[in-house]
Design a protein around this motif. Structure first.
Motif, PDB file in Angstrom:
ATOM      1  N   ALA A  40     -36.006 121.711   0.018  1.00 41.80           N
ATOM      2  CA  ALA A  40     -35.249 120.882  -0.924  1.00 41.80           C
ATOM      3  C   ALA A  40     -36.124 119.884  -1.658  1.00 41.80           C
ATOM      4  O   ALA A  40     -35.767 119.426  -2.749  1.00 41.80           O
ATOM      5  CB  ALA A  40     -34.133 120.148  -0.183  1.00 41.80           C
ATOM      6  N   THR A  41     -37.272 119.540  -1.095  1.00 45.99           N
ATOM      7  CA  THR A  41     -38.061 118.440  -1.658  1.00 45.99           C
ATOM      8  C   THR A  41     -39.469 118.825  -2.093  1.00 45.99           C
ATOM      9  O   THR A  41     -40.223 117.961  -2.558  1.00 45.99           O
ATOM     10  CB  THR A  41     -38.172 117.291  -0.640  1.00 45.99           C
ATOM     11  OG1 THR A  41     -38.831 117.775   0.547  1.00 45.99           O
ATOM     12  CG2 THR A  41     -36.795 116.757  -0.260  1.00 45.99           C
ATOM     13  N   SER A  42     -39.837 120.091  -1.952  1.00 45.77           N
ATOM     14  CA  SER A  42     -41.193 120.487  -2.321  1.00 45.77           C
ATOM     15  C   SER A  42     -41.216 121.927  -2.826  1.00 45.77           C
ATOM     16  O   SER A  42     -40.224 122.650  -2.733  1.00 45.77           O
ATOM     17  CB  SER A  42     -42.129 120.360  -1.114  1.00 45.77           C
ATOM     18  OG  SER A  42     -41.928 121.427  -0.207  1.00 45.77           O
ATOM     19  N   ALA A  43     -42.381 122.321  -3.328  1.00 48.04           N
ATOM     20  CA  ALA A  43     -42.569 123.707  -3.791  1.00 48.04           C
ATOM     21  C   ALA A  43     -43.186 124.569  -2.693  1.00 48.04           C
ATOM     22  O   ALA A  43     -43.449 125.756  -2.906  1.00 48.04           O
ATOM     23  CB  ALA A  43     -43.473 123.717  -5.021  1.00 48.04           C
ATOM     24  N   THR A  44     -43.410 123.992  -1.516  1.00 44.92           N
ATOM     25  CA  THR A  44     -43.974 124.741  -0.391  1.00 44.92           C
ATOM     26  C   THR A  44     -43.012 125.826   0.047  1.00 44.92           C
ATOM     27  O   THR A  44     -41.819 125.595   0.210  1.00 44.92           O
ATOM     28  CB  THR A  44     -44.258 123.805   0.796  1.00 44.92           C
ATOM     29  OG1 THR A  44     -45.233 122.832   0.405  1.00 44.92           O
ATOM     30  CG2 THR A  44     -44.780 124.576   1.994  1.00 44.92           C
ATOM     31  N   ARG A  45     -43.531 127.032   0.229  1.00 44.69           N
ATOM     32  CA  ARG A  45     -42.704 128.145   0.675  1.00 44.69           C
ATOM     33  C   ARG A  45     -42.822 128.282   2.190  1.00 44.69           C
ATOM     34  O   ARG A  45     -43.901 128.096   2.758  1.00 44.69           O
ATOM     35  CB  ARG A  45     -43.117 129.433  -0.032  1.00 44.69           C
ATOM     36  CG  ARG A  45     -42.922 129.326  -1.549  1.00 44.69           C
ATOM     37  CD  ARG A  45     -43.429 130.550  -2.279  1.00 44.69           C
ATOM     38  NE  ARG A  45     -42.623 131.721  -1.982  1.00 44.69           N
ATOM     39  CZ  ARG A  45     -41.473 132.018  -2.585  1.00 44.69           C
ATOM     40  NH1 ARG A  45     -40.984 131.210  -3.506  1.00 44.69           N
ATOM     41  NH2 ARG A  45     -40.813 133.111  -2.283  1.00 44.69           N
ATOM     42  N   VAL A  46     -41.713 128.576   2.849  1.00 42.59           N
ATOM     43  CA  VAL A  46     -41.643 128.544   4.311  1.00 42.59           C
ATOM     44  C   VAL A  46     -41.518 129.942   4.895  1.00 42.59           C
ATOM     45  O   VAL A  46     -40.715 130.759   4.435  1.00 42.59           O
ATOM     46  CB  VAL A  46     -40.443 127.695   4.776  1.00 42.59           C
ATOM     47  CG1 VAL A  46     -40.257 127.797   6.285  1.00 42.59           C
ATOM     48  CG2 VAL A  46     -40.634 126.237   4.359  1.00 42.59           C
ATOM     49  N   ILE A  47     -42.321 130.202   5.915  1.00 48.57           N
ATOM     50  CA  ILE A  47     -42.179 131.395   6.753  1.00 48.57           C
ATOM     51  C   ILE A  47     -41.770 130.925   8.137  1.00 48.57           C
ATOM     52  O   ILE A  47     -42.422 130.055   8.727  1.00 48.57           O
ATOM     53  CB  ILE A  47     -43.495 132.188   6.857  1.00 48.57           C
ATOM     54  CG1 ILE A  47     -43.943 132.693   5.485  1.00 48.57           C
ATOM     55  CG2 ILE A  47     -43.318 133.372   7.829  1.00 48.57           C
ATOM     56  CD1 ILE A  47     -45.309 133.371   5.514  1.00 48.57           C
ATOM     57  N   ILE A  48     -40.686 131.477   8.654  1.00 47.44           N
ATOM     58  CA  ILE A  48     -40.182 131.110   9.978  1.00 47.44           C
ATOM     59  C   ILE A  48     -40.876 131.940  11.057  1.00 47.44           C
ATOM     60  O   ILE A  48     -41.014 133.156  10.926  1.00 47.44           O
ATOM     61  CB  ILE A  48     -38.662 131.333  10.048  1.00 47.44           C
ATOM     62  CG1 ILE A  48     -37.937 130.352   9.128  1.00 47.44           C
ATOM     63  CG2 ILE A  48     -38.155 131.194  11.478  1.00 47.44           C
ATOM     64  CD1 ILE A  48     -38.142 128.902   9.489  1.00 47.44           C
ATOM     65  N   LEU A  49     -41.317 131.272  12.123  1.00 45.17           N
ATOM     66  CA  LEU A  49     -41.883 131.944  13.285  1.00 45.17           C
ATOM     67  C   LEU A  49     -40.827 131.966  14.386  1.00 45.17           C
ATOM     68  O   LEU A  49     -40.232 130.931  14.687  1.00 45.17           O
ATOM     69  CB  LEU A  49     -43.125 131.194  13.784  1.00 45.17           C
ATOM     70  CG  LEU A  49     -44.293 131.087  12.799  1.00 45.17           C
ATOM     71  CD1 LEU A  49     -45.357 130.147  13.364  1.00 45.17           C
ATOM     72  CD2 LEU A  49     -44.885 132.459  12.528  1.00 45.17           C
ATOM     73  N   THR A  50     -40.599 133.125  14.956  1.00 43.54           N
ATOM     74  CA  THR A  50     -39.557 133.227  15.971  1.00 43.54           C
ATOM     75  C   THR A  50     -39.912 134.294  16.996  1.00 43.54           C
ATOM     76  O   THR A  50     -40.762 135.152  16.749  1.00 43.54           O
ATOM     77  CB  THR A  50     -38.202 133.573  15.313  1.00 43.54           C
ATOM     78  OG1 THR A  50     -37.175 133.609  16.308  1.00 43.54           O
ATOM     79  CG2 THR A  50     -38.247 134.920  14.618  1.00 43.54           C
ATOM     80  N   THR A  51     -39.247 134.227  18.132  1.00 46.15           N
ATOM     81  CA  THR A  51     -39.453 135.223  19.183  1.00 46.15           C
ATOM     82  C   THR A  51     -38.468 136.374  19.060  1.00 46.15           C
ATOM     83  O   THR A  51     -38.775 137.511  19.407  1.00 46.15           O
ATOM     84  CB  THR A  51     -39.291 134.566  20.573  1.00 46.15           C
ATOM     85  OG1 THR A  51     -40.180 133.451  20.663  1.00 46.15           O
ATOM     86  CG2 THR A  51     -39.610 135.551  21.686  1.00 46.15           C
ATOM     87  N   PHE A  52     -37.283 136.083  18.515  1.00 42.58           N
ATOM     88  CA  PHE A  52     -36.230 137.092  18.416  1.00 42.58           C
ATOM     89  C   PHE A  52     -35.809 137.276  16.970  1.00 42.58           C
ATOM     90  O   PHE A  52     -35.475 136.311  16.287  1.00 42.58           O
ATOM     91  CB  PHE A  52     -35.019 136.677  19.255  1.00 42.58           C
ATOM     92  CG  PHE A  52     -35.352 136.378  20.687  1.00 42.58           C
ATOM     93  CD1 PHE A  52     -35.632 137.396  21.579  1.00 42.58           C
ATOM     94  CD2 PHE A  52     -35.401 135.071  21.137  1.00 42.58           C
ATOM     95  CE1 PHE A  52     -35.960 137.111  22.897  1.00 42.58           C
ATOM     96  CE2 PHE A  52     -35.720 134.777  22.453  1.00 42.58           C
ATOM     97  CZ  PHE A  52     -35.999 135.805  23.341  1.00 42.58           C
ATOM     98  N   ASP A  53     -35.783 138.527  16.484  1.00 40.84           N
ATOM     99  CA  ASP A  53     -35.483 138.762  15.072  1.00 40.84           C
ATOM    100  C   ASP A  53     -34.007 138.599  14.738  1.00 40.84           C
ATOM    101  O   ASP A  53     -33.641 138.591  13.560  1.00 40.84           O
ATOM    102  CB  ASP A  53     -35.983 140.138  14.624  1.00 40.84           C
ATOM    103  CG  ASP A  53     -35.282 141.296  15.317  1.00 40.84           C
ATOM    104  OD1 ASP A  53     -34.490 141.044  16.250  1.00 40.84           O
ATOM    105  OD2 ASP A  53     -35.525 142.447  14.919  1.00 40.84           O
TER     106      ASP A  53
END
Length: 240
Positions: free
Chosen positions: A79-92
């Motif tokens: 919401a506040t930046s142009a940074t793109r996020v990749i989520i790290l998780t153990t379960f898809d």
């Protein structure tokens, strides 16, 4: 200066409460000539501050962290930046993953990802693409449309800005089709599909195709279980 300048390395933040995991991911990414890890964080609050201080191109966020979790951090960062996020998780199939995608994340990776796939994922997301396979897109669709909602399925006013071909492209996106599959269905080139997708995102004010899929279902343009036929009349009149 002759010969131009080399492209700047992609700037990456790694956030995970497990130090060994965080350090391992950072080491793998820093070994790439075109990627530089500018910061690490142990929780969501640190990640938010790091994005503000270092403006990374991509943030890798563990979905489950103590204190401020990855979901909250994703919503704030997107919401506040142009940074793109990749989520790290153990379960898809983690429900938090779906909520993070709704909040603006560009995709997710399982923590046992291979090192080559990790670097590739950063490059893909930094380039403006989403990191979701068609099967995961369909799971996202199911998640977004399975719960009862009080929202009326009236068309989003913004959809009126789309051309007929862009509307058709959005419907096919909502079915989880890849660019090559959309191109084959609409009998157009993949380049034209990419042009349509870029135009859709710009007109609807969306970050990526994941949010486009969600918007298609939440607006009623696409309906679960209904396969939209392509419009042959539009095809005949919309060449190029």
């Amino acid at each position: 200066m002759s010969g131009g300048t080399a492209a700047e390395p992609l700037r990456v933040l790694v956030a995970d409460d497990q130090e060994l995991v965080r350090a391992g991911f950072a080491m793998i990414l820093d070994a790439q000539s075109d990627i530089h890890v500018v910061a690490e964080a142990a929780d969501g609050a640190e990640a938010i501050r790091a994005v503000r201080d270092h403006t990374p191109d991509v943030a890798l966020l563990d979905i489950r962290m103590p204190g401020t979790d990855g979901l909250t951090a994703t919503a704030e960062i997107c919401a506040t930046s142009a940074t793109r996020v990749i989520i790290l998780t153990t379960f898809d199939l983690d429900a938090y993953v779906f909520e993070a995608l709704r909040a603006g994340a560009s995709g997710f990776l399982l923590k046992d990802v291979r090192r080559d796939d990790l670097a590739h994922a950063v490059r893909v997301v930094a380039g403006g693409e989403s990191l979701l396979s068609p099967s995961i897109t369909r799971k996202l669709i199911t998640h977004c449309t399975s719960a009862p909602t009080a929202v009326s399925l009236l068309p989003d006013p913004r959809l009126g800005s789309l051309t007929a071909r862009e509307t058709e492209t959005l419907r096919l996106l909502a079915r989880g089709l890849t660019n090559p599959e959309i191109a084959a269905t609409m009998v157009i080139s993949e380049h034209t599909v990419k042009t349509h997708v870029s135009s859709i995102l710009a007109k609807l004010g969306l970050r990526d195709r994941i949010q486009a899929v969600i918007a298609a279902y939440e607006s009623g343009l696409a309906v679960p279980g209904r396969r939209e036929p392509t419009n042959s009349a539009d095809r005949a009149s919309s060449c190029g």
